[in-house]
Design a protein around this motif. Structure first.
Motif, PDB file in Angstrom:
ATOM      1  N   ASP A 170      -8.751  96.873  -0.385  1.00 32.13           N
ATOM      2  CA  ASP A 170      -9.908  97.763  -0.762  1.00 32.13           C
ATOM      3  C   ASP A 170     -11.057  97.301   0.117  1.00 32.13           C
ATOM      4  N   GLU A 171     -11.383  96.013   0.357  1.00 30.41           N
ATOM      5  CA  GLU A 171     -12.662  95.507   0.835  1.00 30.41           C
ATOM      6  C   GLU A 171     -12.586  94.523   1.877  1.00 30.41           C
ATOM      7  N   ILE A 177     -17.913  92.839   2.114  1.00 27.61           N
ATOM      8  CA  ILE A 177     -18.027  91.555   1.565  1.00 27.61           C
ATOM      9  C   ILE A 177     -18.984  91.867   0.127  1.00 27.61           C
ATOM     10  N   ARG A 178     -18.391  91.787  -0.972  1.00 29.80           N
ATOM     11  CA  ARG A 178     -18.943  91.941  -2.166  1.00 29.80           C
ATOM     12  C   ARG A 178     -19.179  90.747  -2.993  1.00 29.80           C
ATOM     13  N   SER A 179     -20.460  90.554  -3.579  1.00 31.52           N
ATOM     14  CA  SER A 179     -20.772  89.404  -4.170  1.00 31.52           C
ATOM     15  C   SER A 179     -20.079  89.449  -5.709  1.00 31.52           C
ATOM     16  N   ARG A 184     -15.335  86.495  -8.486  1.00 29.62           N
ATOM     17  CA  ARG A 184     -14.062  86.534  -9.311  1.00 29.62           C
ATOM     18  C   ARG A 184     -13.347  85.769  -8.531  1.00 29.62           C
ATOM     19  N   TYR A 185     -13.313  85.983  -7.298  1.00 25.54           N
ATOM     20  CA  TYR A 185     -12.184  84.925  -6.482  1.00 25.54           C
ATOM     21  C   TYR A 185     -12.431  83.505  -6.976  1.00 25.54           C
ATOM     22  N   LEU A 211     -14.752  85.906   2.629  1.00 24.03           N
ATOM     23  CA  LEU A 211     -15.373  85.987   1.136  1.00 24.03           C
ATOM     24  C   LEU A 211     -15.578  84.734   0.577  1.00 24.03           C
ATOM     25  N   ILE A 212     -14.672  83.790   0.654  1.00 20.19           N
ATOM     26  CA  ILE A 212     -14.875  82.388   0.068  1.00 20.19           C
ATOM     27  C   ILE A 212     -14.555  81.568   1.119  1.00 20.19           C
TER      28      ILE A 212
END
Length: 245
Positions: A170-171, A177-179, A184-185, A211-212
């Motif tokens: 979905d992202e 890229i959502r904070s 959560r990851y 993301l990470i």
């Protein structure tokens, strides 16, 4: 003096899964070649892109037979275009890739192999694996890590796997890229380290590094399958070129 044209191998990139990952593969391949050779040199590549809408539909229908048939045509297009070696820009799609390449006479770099080698060199034995649901729940990647590199693979809980997979589809494949997703990851990774004894984390989807990455947890080794795969492809492509210099 370097003889021109430089004798490097052509890297065939099976792309489109996703377009975001494909773009970063092309960037990494060229950056790595330029870092090694300098000047204006970049990689010689052939890219065949798949429609990610087809990939998503086949995966969520659990239709691996249709997925393999679709991918096989694209692999044949890479071979016809003159690729010397093939890399697929998706951890998930290595299940059909293995079957497809087994019957074709072309070299192929499995994404698990450079990652497994990097983990082994780091001296780790028990590592967590993030990725799509197939990567985390099916055994084709986990078994290769375990059998070829002697690793113990830890996967998140069912609820965590669903959340990780949702964020990917979905992202991340849409370059969103959502904070909160990043937090959560990292929270899931921290739990696996604390409760399951994970010594490091495989970023087992080719968009997860967006993301990470290592800078987010410097004391918890992370293994970026995208970058490691590209490094291995360049090793292959430049083997003769570097010897000739």
């Amino acid at each position: 003096m370097t003889t021109r044209p430089l004798a490097q191998k052509t890297i065939g990139v099976l792309g489109g899964s996703s377009n975001i990952a494909t773009g970063h593969y092309y960037r990494f391949l060229n950056e790595i070649v330029n870092a090694r050779l300098g000047g204006w040199d970049i990689a010689e590549t052939v890219i065949v892109g798949m429609n990610f809408g087809n990939i998503e539909a086949f995966l969520h229908a659990d239709d691996w037979t249709s997925l393999e048939a679709y991918m096989a045509k694209k692999v044949d297009a890479l071979i016809a275009a003159g690729a010397d070696v093939i890399v697929g820009v998706s951890n998930t799609l290595h299940k059909p890739m293995e079957a497809i390449l087994a019957s074709r006479d072309i070299d192929y770099i499995h994404i698990v192999d450079p990652t497994g080698e990097a983990i082994r060199k780091a001296g780790l034995k028990r590592v967590a694996l993030f990725g799509t649901k197939p990567i985390m729940e099916m055994d084709y990647a986990r078994c290769r890590y375990e059998e070829k590199f002697g690793l113990e693979i830890v996967v998140p809980s069912a609820a965590e796997r669903a959340e990780i997979d949702r964020i990917i589809f979905d992202e991340l494949v849409k370059d969103e890229i959502r904070s909160q997703s990043k937090a959560r990851y990292l929270e899931i990774a921290e739990r696996l380290a604390r409760e399951e004894g994970a010594e490091g984390l495989i970023l087992g989807c080719t968009e997860i590094f967006l993301l990470i990455d290592q800078k987010d947890r410097p004391d918890f080794p992370m293994f970026n399958t995208t970058r490691l795969h590209c490094e291995a492809a360049v090793d292959y492509a430049l083997a003769n070129a570097l010897e000739a210099q």
